[in-house]
Design a protein around this motif. Structure first.
Motif: not given
Length: 894
Positions: A712-738
């Motif tokens: 389970e991968i946790m992104l800390p200190l989110v205050s706005h949903v867009n902070e979370f969605t932007r990072l997931v949009s970067i990291l999740k495709p990277l994970a799938s690619e690897i």
């Protein structure tokens, strides 16, 4: 309208009219409830009456007794005279009384008792005609206790008179003093009383009685009682007043007084144990003035009386279905029980008694679980002296309360409190402790006394609050005023010396000793498994290394709720590599430094996955601000300035100049509210991309090695949903690619979630839950931001004053240790409700100091969390607390 009933004779109380024993105790107090129950069971008790608890609260509010109290007390005394055949204040057949307090919750040593009330010198003289020594001993005791308790002079002035008198007479023990000497002591006490209070000792028995009742009311709000209630979170119940006919353990050598436990309070063994003093009153046992004989020794000398004592004690245990702590007196071969209450016990004894009573079919499984308080479990996790320790003890005493500790010896309670405030760890060393010593006791990490047995004040209080303690170390000569301790006339340690005590074995050492970590025994394991059967909350651990994870699994952790990746950066050999990443001047340089860190992080993750095989692992990506990893700014500045003054502008000067510039670029006025967590991840995604790559590669290699990974991968200190969605949009495709490039499919779905630690995140959790697959509450930061408290500052500056010093206290508990239901608790409740309204299967946990706190766990269960996460060594506490929460909830008591 009929007058309210204020006073009840013991046989006028019908325990069956109360739904539970707890309700009976809340009304009549613990002692009063016990006396009422013993009366109904037909036990021999001295006749008397009780004034319920609520009337002491009336006194606290109005500073006067209820108007009808005096008349009803006089009516009750008349009933007592009729029943006993003695007359209050009469010279020929005097009715003498004991006046005892009794709160609903056992508060050992907190409340006060007056014995032999109703005496005058004329009565003592008449009593002396038939039993001279007994009469004058009782008289001098009464003067001292009345002065101490009712007039609040303390007993020290009288103790000093006694000690000086015995020394003058060449006698060691009180019992060695003759009748004439006791009479002379009584006269000295009267002189001291007048000297202390500028008035004569009251001879009127009614003045004495109402003075004593008043003193019991006042004692509920004494400093030591308030301190005990505060520490143990005891509600403001008030205390009852118990008045009963005196029975005399100091009448002759066929008399005595004792205390007993129906099972061992130390280890839970099913055997009646206790102590008895011939020709003594109850205070002698508690104060530890003389060393008592064991019940085994008494049985050899007086088997008939012991057989009767054991029979009645077992009858009480059968009735209460719990281990009992009883006080009894033998008056001229006739037995009387004075008190029964649920006995305080060590954690190991609590576990054994709970399991044994369940096996004996006294109680069911759920009751067995509830019999051990979650906070007591910490006691089982105390360290002990290493079996390989070669240091010899200087002295041995009674092993009163387990645990091995070392600290500075302190002989004065006030000094102990001062040193605790200064951050020192102290061991309180006294001849004996008294109720007024309680604040000094709780300021200490251990207690050592030279007097007393296992039922003395120091032993009972220490066991109750989980302090390691040794009592009755008789070979230790303690001089409290000089601050020294001797053995055989030689000074062995002084104030401030480091000493060690082993509360399990009773050994005292000079200096520091080796200690070993505790073990979870087979019996304790059985109890924990019973708790696991009933709890609904999962229990995970906060662990950053394979060793921490391994320790947590041994303690029953079901996964990792928080793996802090920044902790992996702090190793000495890694820090320079982290610094290289931080001070990089370009993205290319930073990525190069990150590539050096990647295999190190991957190795850490693989080790953790292997240890937690089959269990969930929640990994938090980098949280703190970057400047925290750089060398100390002030140290660099000093060295840089010295080099500049010397004119040395070489490589070191340039290196420092560069590092200082980078520090100043990164430094923030309030870093905890600054560029950290997902804020850093969004502005510098290359850092989180490296961590994500390390995690996915570790997952691939671990699964290929047969390890069952639940990541389970946790992104800390989110205050706005867009902070979370932007990072997931970067990291999740990277994970799938690897994974695609490795032709890999994870056995278990990788979950992406966040830590709710900002109030805005809690209030917008319905939005965040559309994208996050789990929430974990970070109560440390959430508390900081809800209260506006800087945790690094407030505890040392003002928070503890809010709790402990200001009266009335501004705050009841430290919100960083106990969840505040009206602050962070409400945010948690809102977040869980709103998050699940969006995503019904949202998994919710909590990671922080409150994750292992028993009181907080009750709320987490109520809010519907899935798991709590705490330090490896608090996992057993959380397992027990979670079971308590589930059972109490089921019973409608949560």
């Amino acid at each position: 309208m009929s007058e309210e009933r204020i006073v009840y004779m013991f046989d006028e109380v019908d325990p069956s009219k109360f739904k539970t024993t707890s309700e009976l105790k809340e009304f009549f107090g613990g002692k009063g409830a016990g006396l009422a129950n013993m009366t109904s069971l037909g036990l021999p008790i001295p006749y008397g009456f009780v004034i319920p608890c609520k009337h002491s609260l009336h006194y606290a509010e109005h500073h006067e007794m209820p108007s009808a109290l005096k008349d009803q007390v006089k009516e009750s005394i008349a009933k007592l005279e009729k029943k006993s055949g003695y007359v209050f204040g009469d010279i020929n057949k005097p009715l003498l009384l004991s006046v005892r307090s009794g709160a609903p919750v056992s508060m050992p040593g907190m409340m006060d008792t007056v014995l032999n009330l109703g005496m005058s010198k004329a009565i003592a003289e008449k009593m002396a005609e038939s039993n001279e020594r007994f009469a004058w001993d009782s008289w001098r005791r009464f003067i001292m206790s009345y002065s101490d308790i009712v007039k609040e002079t303390g007993r020290e002035p009288y103790d000093e008179i006694m000690e000086d008198y015995k020394e003058k007479k060449g006698k060691k023990l009180d019992i060695e003093l003759s009748a004439a000497e006791m009479k002379e002591l009584g006269d000295l006490y009267l002189i001291e009383y007048k000297k202390l209070l500028s008035t004569e000792f009251p001879e009127d028995p009614w003045v004495q009685l109402f003075g004593a009742i008043n003193a019991v009311f006042v004692s509920w709000d004494s400093e030591r009682a308030v301190a005990y209630r505060k520490m143990n979170k005891i509600p403001n119940y008030g205390t009852a007043v118990n008045v009963m006919r005196m029975v005399f353990g100091n009448l002759n050598d066929d008399s005595g007084t004792g205390v007993l436990f129906t099972r061992s309070p130390m280890d839970g063994e099913k055997k009646i144990m206790g102590e008895f003093l011939i020709n003594a009153q109850g205070e002698d046992v508690v104060a530890g003035v003389r060393t008592p004989m064991s019940m085994d020794d008494l049985q050899k000398e007086r088997p008939e009386i012991v057989e009767e004592i054991f029979g009645l004690a077992n009858k009480l245990e059968d009735h209460y279905k719990d281990m009992q702590d009883c006080e009894f007196t033998v008056e001229n071969k006739k037995l009387f029980f004075l008190q029964t209450r649920v006995g305080k016990r060590t954690a190991s004894a609590a576990v054994k008694i709970a399991i044994d009573m369940m096996d004996e079919q006294y109680i069911d499984e759920k009751t067995a679980v509830l019999r051990v308080a979650p906070e007591k479990i910490e006691e089982l996790l105390h360290k002990r002296i290493s079996p390989t320790e070669r240091k010899s003890p200087i002295v041995k005493g009674f092993n009163a309360s387990p645990g091995a500790v070392f600290g500075k010896a302190v002989f004065d309670c006030g000094r102990a409190i001062e040193m605790k405030k200064a951050g020192e760890k102290v061991i309180l060393v006294r001849k004996e402790t008294k109720p007024e010593d309680f604040p000094g006791m709780i300021a200490s990490i251990g207690i050592l006394t030279s007097r007393g047995g296992k039922t003395c004040h120091a032993a009972v209080v220490a066991r109750g609050i989980g302090l390691p303690a040794i009592v009755g170390a008789g070979d230790l000569e303690i001089d409290e005023e000089a601050g020294i301790a001797k053995v055989s006339g030689e000074v062995v340690f002084k104030e401030g010396s480091i000493i060690s005590i082993d509360g399990l074995a009773g050994n005292v050492y000079v200096g520091e000793v080796d200690v070993v970590d505790p073990e979870i025994t087979a019996e304790f394991q059985r109890y924990l498994e019973l708790c696991d059967k009933y709890r609904k909350l999962g229990v995970r651990t906060n662990a950053d290394t394979p060793q921490m994870a391994s320790d947590a699994i041994k303690n029953g952790a079901e996964g990792i709720g928080l793996c802090r990746t920044e902790r992996m950066f702090n190793a000495e050999e890694r820090l320079p590599k982290v610094v290289d990443m931080i001070v990089a001047e370009s993205l290319e340089e930073r990525e190069k430094a990150l590539n050096v860190l990647l295999p190190l992080q991957k190795g850490d993750f693989k080790g953790i996955f292997k240890t937690m095989n089959g269990k969930p692992v929640t990994v938090r990506l980098l949280d703190p601000p970057l400047h925290e990893f750089l060398p100390d700014y002030k140290t660099m500045l000093i060295e840089f300035t010295e080099l500049r003054v010397k004119g040395d502008h070489g490589d070191r000067f340039k290196e420092l100049e560069f590092m200082i510039r980078k520090y100043e670029e990164l430094k923030e006025e309030n870093a905890m509210l600054g560029h950290r967590g997902v804020r850093l991840g969004n502005t510098n995604p290359e850092i989180y991309k490296m961590q994500a790559r390390a995690l996915i590669e570790a997952l691939i290699e671990s699964q290929n090695d047969g390890i069952d990974v639940h990541l389970e991968i946790m992104l800390p200190l989110v205050s706005h949903v867009n902070e979370f969605t932007r990072l997931v949009s970067i990291l999740k495709p990277l994970a799938s690619e690897i994974m695609a490039s490795a032709n890999f499919t994870p056995k278990n779905t990788i979950k992406w979630g966040t830590m709710i630690e900002i109030p805005r995140a809690a209030l917008t959790s319905n939005e965040i839950a559309k994208h996050a697959e789990f929430f974990s509450f970070g109560t440390n930061d959430l508390t900081q931001m809800t209260y506006g408290f800087s945790r690094d500052d407030v505890e040392s500056k003002f928070l503890m004053k809010y709790i402990d010093e200001i009266e009335p206290p501004i705050m009841k508990d430290n919100p960083f240790e106990h969840l505040d239901p009206n602050g962070v608790g409400k945010l948690v409740a809102i977040s869980v409700k709103d998050g699940r309204s969006t995503r019904p299967n949202l998994k919710v946990g909590v990671c922080g100091e409150t994750g292992g706190d028993p009181d907080s766990i009750l709320l987490y269960h109520k809010y519907g969390l899935n798991y709590v996460s705490c330090s490896p060594f608090r996992v057993p506490v959380a397992r027990v607390a979670a079971a308590h929460a589930a059972i109490l909830d089921e019973q409608g008591k949560l």
